[in-house]
Design an enzyme around this catalytic site. Structure first.
Site, short mmCIF file in Angstrom:
data_model
loop_
_atom_site.label_atom_id
_atom_site.label_comp_id
_atom_site.label_asym_id
_atom_site.label_seq_id
_atom_site.Cartn_x
_atom_site.Cartn_y
_atom_site.Cartn_z
N ASP A 105 -14.75 52.33 60.12
CA ASP A 105 -16.31 51.98 59.73
C ASP A 105 -16.38 52.07 58.45
O ASP A 105 -15.53 52.07 57.56
CB ASP A 105 -16.80 53.38 60.39
CG ASP A 105 -16.96 53.41 61.73
OD1 ASP A 105 -16.62 52.44 62.48
OD2 ASP A 105 -17.32 54.56 62.29
N ASP A 141 -18.63 53.97 55.54
CA ASP A 141 -19.44 54.82 55.37
C ASP A 141 -20.07 54.78 53.92
O ASP A 141 -19.60 54.17 52.89
CB ASP A 141 -18.56 55.96 55.24
CG ASP A 141 -18.00 56.48 56.61
OD1 ASP A 141 -18.71 56.43 57.58
OD2 ASP A 141 -16.91 56.81 56.55
#
Length: 219
Positions: free
Chosen positions: A145, A147
């Protein structure tokens, strides 16, 4: 030392980092990680004066260690905002060009920088992306991911939050944006599209339901 630090800042430690062994019963992987890459991330937790609450990253996702360190061990501090600026300048990038061409999270970071350029925002990468940009160590994977830390010292209108959120959707990787207020952090997705009249805010004292993350006492 009087460091002005905030959660998600990355700190490089000097060669005396082993002093923390005297105050913590540390797993062997923590010592190996710090020996190889003496960097830690500031975490949201109380700490005594002269101490900093930090976390150590291991090679695997589940390897995370919380501890406190004396601030005199810090030789360099890097903020998410600084990492964003350095990542936008190819001449100052700390990681290989091939990583930018192959890691989806890095490609999305560049895309988001373009999308958000017209806004007056203070933000930057955190998590695995931030750690790799700061240290040069290949911590990202193809499925990591992205962030993001969005620093907002003053009120962020939900309508603007909705606009920002829309530009993080339908991208090759999941983008997780945390809004940092003077009192704690809330997820951009929750503030832009609240399920109720309250949102969950992470604070030094633990999670708290608030109606206004910039004035949590009104809850």
């Amino acid at each position: 030392m009087g460091l002005s630090i905030a959660p998600h800042d990355l700190l490089q430690l000097n060669s005396r980092w082993r002093e923390v062994e005297a105050d913590h019963d540390l797993p062997e992987w923590v010592l190996r990680s710090l020996e190889h890459t003496p960097w830690v991330v500031v975490r949201r937790a109380p700490a005594l004066e002269g101490q900093i609450a930090v976390g150590v990253r291991g090679k695997e996702r589940h390897l995370r260690q919380a501890l406190t360190i004396p601030d005199h061990l810090v030789v360099q501090q890097v903020t998410p905002e600084q990492l964003l600026q350095s990542s936008l300048s190819p001449d100052h990038r700390s990681i290989a060009k091939e990583r930018w061409h192959t890691m989806p999270a890095l490609q999305v970071l560049e895309q988001l920088a373009v999308s958000w350029k017209s806004y007056d925002l203070h933000w930057g990468p955190a998590g695995s992306t931030g750690f790799e940009l700061a240290t040069g160590m290949p911590t990202l994977t193809m499925t990591s991911d992205l962030d993001i830390v969005l620093r907002c010292t003053s009120f962020l209108a939900p309508v603007l939050a909705e606009q920002l959120l829309e530009q993080t959707l339908d991208l090759p990787v999941r983008v997780d944006v945390q809004i940092e207020t003077p009192y704690g952090a809330v997820a951009l997705s929750e503030w832009a599209r609240p399920a109720t009249d309250q949102v969950l805010m992470r604070t030094l004292q633990g999670p708290l339901l608030v109606t206004d993350p910039w004035n949590p006492r009104l809850v």
